[in-house]
Design an enzyme around this catalytic site. Structure first.
Site, short mmCIF file in Angstrom:
data_model
loop_
_atom_site.label_atom_id
_atom_site.label_comp_id
_atom_site.label_asym_id
_atom_site.label_seq_id
_atom_site.Cartn_x
_atom_site.Cartn_y
_atom_site.Cartn_z
N ILE A 160 2.22 3.13 2.07
CA ILE A 160 3.31 3.50 3.28
C ILE A 160 4.43 2.50 2.72
O ILE A 160 5.57 2.87 2.80
CB ILE A 160 2.89 3.16 4.58
N GLY A 180 0.66 -1.17 -0.16
CA GLY A 180 -0.01 0.14 0.03
C GLY A 180 0.99 1.29 -0.01
O GLY A 180 2.03 1.24 -0.09
N GLU A 210 0.68 -3.01 23.41
CA GLU A 210 1.21 -1.93 23.88
C GLU A 210 0.23 -1.03 24.64
O GLU A 210 -1.01 -1.13 24.38
CB GLU A 210 1.95 -0.93 22.64
N THR A 254 6.83 -0.43 12.09
CA THR A 254 6.16 0.52 12.16
C THR A 254 4.70 0.43 12.00
O THR A 254 3.95 1.41 11.89
CB THR A 254 6.58 1.66 11.22
N HIS A 273 5.53 4.25 19.34
CA HIS A 273 4.75 4.45 18.35
C HIS A 273 4.56 5.80 17.93
O HIS A 273 3.83 6.65 18.26
CB HIS A 273 3.30 3.97 18.92
N ARG A 332 1.97 -2.55 13.14
CA ARG A 332 1.29 -3.28 14.42
C ARG A 332 1.94 -4.22 15.01
O ARG A 332 2.50 -5.08 14.27
CB ARG A 332 -0.26 -3.34 13.90
N GLY A 350 5.23 6.57 14.54
CA GLY A 350 5.14 6.86 13.18
C GLY A 350 4.61 8.17 12.65
O GLY A 350 5.11 8.69 11.89
N ARG A 400 -1.12 -8.83 0.99
CA ARG A 400 -2.26 -9.72 1.30
C ARG A 400 -2.78 -10.60 0.14
O ARG A 400 -3.36 -11.72 0.16
CB ARG A 400 -3.22 -9.08 2.20
C1 DGY Z 1 -2.03 4.77 12.64
O1 DGY Z 1 -2.32 5.78 12.06
O2 DGY Z 1 -2.49 3.63 12.36
C2 DGY Z 1 -0.79 4.90 13.61
O3 DGY Z 1 -0.51 3.66 14.20
C3 DGY Z 1 -0.92 6.10 14.46
O4 DGY Z 1 -0.90 7.25 13.97
#
Ligand code: DGY
Length: 309
Positions: free
Chosen positions: A154, A152, A265, A234, A283, A236, A285, A174
């Site tokens: 990112i 995707g 977390e 970065t 966390h 989950r 990101g 996926r």
């Molecule tokens: C998200 O947007 O899913 C990040 O983990 C938090 O900004």
């Protein structure tokens, strides 16, 4: 005093106060506080943070709910299928945090492979005695393959960054359909996981946590990585078996692990704190001023639309 929109916390920037100007019955109450619980029966919209998991029981307690605003792109903390079944819109923040998250993954990659935390600690300790030929040697990246889980926005943004370092991105996603991913600076193969892992000198996780990806990087998968590989997460916690990764770090098989997210977390598996060759972040990101303000804007616009404004 009635509450139409219930948010658990202020957001970054003016978007939430602006929404409050349009909807004067917007209130703030901490997640699961007595005030928050008491407002549920009348609310039409909720705003929650990534650290605030909603359940179907919350939906039962909020029969007038029309929309949930998640201040994140990930929605694994929202019961999405139950919302869909009840006609409740789920508004999240895709797109605006792509670069910030990819930047942070790159930060972890560079910090691990160039031993930034160890070097910084050495200088701060006062024990540095000067340049030495073999001091804190890292690992070069140019010419190596970088496995990217998730094709995707990112994942693609991260691919552009590692391409600029001279690495060769390779993807798993996926859909697992083979072919290639056009990541904007070129095309890269989309491989089955079992083929991607042994080729990945670095492996970066950019897929959401779903039933399909939970436990994707189990011990057997991690063992397929080449000796010295580094892993960056970065996305989950829950996608990678953390204890297995720590075992492989301690055994010297993995070259490093950089984490911004953790299973369960903010609890952090205490073994991470002792594990060698790690960089551990809380966390961060999407944590730039511009990004968090843009996320708030997107969220509030989406909620206003869902409430028919
Ligand atoms: C998200 O947007 O899913 C990040 O983990 C938090 O900004």
């Amino acid at each position: 005093m009635s509450t139409r929109i219930l948010a658990t916390s202020p957001l970054v920037g003016p978007a939430l106060p602006d929404l409050g100007a349009r909807f004067p019955d917007l209130r703030l109450a901490p997640f699961r506080s007595p005030e928050w619980n008491a407002a549920l029966p009348e609310v039409e919209a909720l705003v929650v943070l990534v650290s605030e998991p909603l359940t179907e029981a919350d939906l039962d307690a909020a029969p007038r709910l029309k929309a949930i605003g998640a201040y994140s792109v990930g929605v694994n903390h929202v019961p999405v299928a139950a919302c869909r079944a009840r006609g409740i819109a789920v508004v999240n923040t895709p797109g605006v945090l792509t670069d910030a998250t990819a930047d942070l993954a790159l930060t972890l990659l560079m910090a691990l492979t160039r031993r930034v935390a160890e070097g910084e600690a050495l200088v701060r300790s006062g024990a540095w005695r000067g340049w030495a030929p073999d001091q804190l040697l890292g690992a070069g990246l140019a010419g190596r393959a970088c496995g990217i889980l998730g094709s995707g926005p990112i994942g693609q943004a991260f691919a552009r960054r590692v391409r600029a370092l001279g690495m060769a991105p390779i993807f798993w996603d996926r859909a697992d359909q083979g072919g290639e991913v056009d990541f904007g600076l070129g095309r890269a193969p989309r491989l089955p996981l079992a083929e991607l892992l042994p080729r990945s000198a670095a492996l970066s996780i950019h897929c959401p946590l779903t039933d399909q990806t939970r436990g994707l990087l189990d011990r057997a998968a991690l063992e397929k990585l080449p000796a010295g590989a580094v892993i960056l997460n970065t996305a989950r916690g829950g996608i990678m078996d953390e204890d297995a990764a720590i075992d492989l770090l301690e055994a010297g098989h993995l070259g490093g692990v950089g984490l911004d997210v953790y299973e369960g977390e903010p609890r952090v598996n205490p073994r991470w704190l002792q594990a060698p060759r790690t960089v551990l972040l809380p966390h961060l990101g999407s944590a730039t001023v511009e990004t968090r303000a843009a996320m708030a804007r997107l969220l509030c616009e989406g909620l206003a639309t869902a409430l028919g404004a």
